[in-house]
Design an enzyme around this catalytic site. Sequence first.
Site, PDB file in Angstrom:
ATOM      1  N   THR A 159       0.891  -1.155   0.000  1.00  0.00           N
ATOM      2  CA  THR A 159       0.000   0.000   0.000  1.00  0.00           C
ATOM      3  C   THR A 159       0.930   1.205   0.000  1.00  0.00           C
ATOM      4  O   THR A 159       2.019   1.147   0.600  1.00  0.00           O
ATOM      5  CB  THR A 159      -0.934   0.047   1.233  1.00  0.00           C
ATOM      6  OG1 THR A 159      -0.128   0.189   2.402  1.00  0.00           O
ATOM      7  CG2 THR A 159      -1.785  -1.195   1.365  1.00  0.00           C
ATOM      8  N   HIS A 160       0.547   2.261  -0.689  1.00  0.00           N
ATOM      9  CA  HIS A 160       1.412   3.437  -0.872  1.00  0.00           C
ATOM     10  C   HIS A 160       2.752   3.039  -1.488  1.00  0.00           C
ATOM     11  O   HIS A 160       3.755   3.711  -1.276  1.00  0.00           O
ATOM     12  CB  HIS A 160       1.653   4.170   0.454  1.00  0.00           C
ATOM     13  CG  HIS A 160       0.405   4.392   1.245  1.00  0.00           C
ATOM     14  ND1 HIS A 160      -0.362   5.531   1.127  1.00  0.00           N
ATOM     15  CD2 HIS A 160      -0.245   3.596   2.141  1.00  0.00           C
ATOM     16  CE1 HIS A 160      -1.409   5.435   1.941  1.00  0.00           C
ATOM     17  NE2 HIS A 160      -1.364   4.268   2.556  1.00  0.00           N
ATOM     18  N   SER A 281      17.720  -0.930 -26.379  1.00  0.00           N
ATOM     19  CA  SER A 281      18.053   0.486 -26.527  1.00  0.00           C
ATOM     20  C   SER A 281      19.005   0.653 -27.692  1.00  0.00           C
ATOM     21  O   SER A 281      19.852  -0.211 -27.932  1.00  0.00           O
ATOM     22  CB  SER A 281      18.713   0.975 -25.234  1.00  0.00           C
ATOM     23  OG  SER A 281      19.517   2.110 -25.493  1.00  0.00           O
ATOM     24  N   LYS A 287      20.243  -2.812 -22.114  1.00  0.00           N
ATOM     25  CA  LYS A 287      18.833  -2.557 -21.807  1.00  0.00           C
ATOM     26  C   LYS A 287      17.869  -3.595 -22.374  1.00  0.00           C
ATOM     27  O   LYS A 287      18.040  -4.090 -23.476  1.00  0.00           O
ATOM     28  CB  LYS A 287      18.416  -1.185 -22.347  1.00  0.00           C
ATOM     29  CG  LYS A 287      19.020   0.001 -21.640  1.00  0.00           C
ATOM     30  CD  LYS A 287      18.639   0.095 -20.165  1.00  0.00           C
ATOM     31  CE  LYS A 287      17.201   0.447 -19.935  1.00  0.00           C
ATOM     32  NZ  LYS A 287      16.888   1.817 -20.324  1.00  0.00           N
ATOM     33  N   GLU A 294       4.522  -0.432 -21.297  1.00  0.00           N
ATOM     34  CA  GLU A 294       4.454   1.032 -21.283  1.00  0.00           C
ATOM     35  C   GLU A 294       3.392   1.528 -22.259  1.00  0.00           C
ATOM     36  O   GLU A 294       2.673   2.499 -22.000  1.00  0.00           O
ATOM     37  CB  GLU A 294       5.811   1.623 -21.630  1.00  0.00           C
ATOM     38  CG  GLU A 294       6.839   1.384 -20.531  1.00  0.00           C
ATOM     39  CD  GLU A 294       8.251   1.652 -21.018  1.00  0.00           C
ATOM     40  OE1 GLU A 294       8.638   2.812 -21.086  1.00  0.00           O
ATOM     41  OE2 GLU A 294       8.963   0.687 -21.337  1.00  0.00           O
ATOM     42  N   TYR A 321     -30.863  15.280 -35.152  1.00  0.00           N
ATOM     43  CA  TYR A 321     -29.539  15.017 -35.729  1.00  0.00           C
ATOM     44  C   TYR A 321     -28.790  16.309 -36.031  1.00  0.00           C
ATOM     45  O   TYR A 321     -29.374  17.300 -36.481  1.00  0.00           O
ATOM     46  CB  TYR A 321     -29.674  14.186 -37.022  1.00  0.00           C
ATOM     47  CG  TYR A 321     -28.320  13.936 -37.670  1.00  0.00           C
ATOM     48  CD1 TYR A 321     -27.501  12.902 -37.236  1.00  0.00           C
ATOM     49  CD2 TYR A 321     -27.832  14.777 -38.673  1.00  0.00           C
ATOM     50  CE1 TYR A 321     -26.245  12.694 -37.781  1.00  0.00           C
ATOM     51  CE2 TYR A 321     -26.573  14.577 -39.224  1.00  0.00           C
ATOM     52  CZ  TYR A 321     -25.792  13.540 -38.774  1.00  0.00           C
ATOM     53  OH  TYR A 321     -24.551  13.343 -39.318  1.00  0.00           O
TER      54      TYR A 321
END
Length: 462
Positions: A159-160, A281, A287, A294, A321
């Site tokens: 949590t947090h 990368s 990498k 993402e 319309y």
Amino acid sequence: MTKSGQLWGGRFTEEANETFAAFNESFRFDRRLFVADVSASIEWAIALEKAGVLSTKDRNAIVSGLKKMLDDEAGDSAYFDGLTAEDVHSFIEGKLISGIGDAGRKLHTGRSRNDQVATAFRLWVRHEIEHLGGLVAGVQRALVDLAERHADAMMPGYTHLQRAQPVMFAHWCLAYFEMFKRDRERLADALKRVNIMPLGSGALAGTSVNIDRDAIARELGFDGISANSLDAVSDRDFAVEFVSVCSLIMTHLSRLGEDMIMYCSAEFGFVILSDAVSSGSSLMPQKKNPDALELLRGKAGRVYGHNLALLTMLKGLPLAYNKDMQEDKEAVFDAADTVSSSLRVATVVLINAAVNEARTKDAAAAGYTNATELADYLVKKGVPFRNAHETVGRIVLFAIEKGQELNELTTESLKEFAPEIDTDVFKILSITSALASKNIPGGTSPERVKEALGAAKEYLKD
Ligand code: ARG
């Protein structure tokens, strides 16, 4: 039909300005309604004949002309290439007339593009709801599969984003399973309001042709017909609702993505992503980036944007319309496409992911995730919870100063904080005991999680 496929030339003496025509044109995107619109047109022609407006001969010509268009389009991926029209409706009518001649000019009797587009769009969204429902189920299956491959894995719950209490890794998987379950329910619920037929509402007032609307609705698989023609041609609630559901699906995919992005970082090291869904990368040779995840996170914003665009487009429109509504299509199409590709990618990522179980277990056991267990232990020995909480807080502070975990402290030093503590305390301080104690419906004990996994598999059978 006057100029190139245009439906409304009679009143006009001037050609459309090119810049305006390009601005007004929707065929480049609303061609995606082709199958839906032709299918509804076939039923409209049949209904017109039943209403005594079309001869059987004309109806047959129209229906076979439209069916041929469906076949031609299905068999030719370049069917639309190089063709222009104001919109898909004018395209279909123009093509029909050039295919079968004058009979085609009778098809538009009693209908308007306003009830036509609302009908075709609903058919399209209906199909998409079914399609997306299947893809959401695919993500759920991949989550269950991942949970089963790591059925004994334990991890810290947060949590947090601070370590809180240990949980089973499968419990984490099933948390997302639940979100996607609600999404499927929402899709099914939205479908009830999508699957209502506006056709027969005309431009706005209904039609004077005595059409059997219920019969058309049955043939097209609608659950019912709209009750008010003004509402029917101007209602796009269904589009807003659909994109809202899409937005929530993206929210869930984005949160899943964010969790996994963190979990596959070196700092966590919980999850190993497959090379097949990662990128490198251009500069840093070491990498391995979680691009797929993402993008799940990033694309959520795009779908929310469509949601807001639709609401804003509708909010100031007078009945009935207005051409503003043409903007609904690209928002809905792109939202559906984005959710569809995101669900597919999420499935692939999950199917190919693995968990470093030793690492998740070590993390779950460290960082005082058993402090609550110690407080509960004191409660069982008769200490009021608030006092227990305070005492354990002080013990944690002491342990931090010594650089030790709670189970590394001696009974004697623990007793100094609370005389109730005895040697039996070490049993409850273990991670397995912390997990086993959460034996309550919805809890994370291995037993409950196993049950939940069974229920999830049962659910996926339907
Ligand atoms: N392309 C239009 C749309 O998507 C079809 C309806 C046009 N109706 C009209 N009266 N101009 O909204």
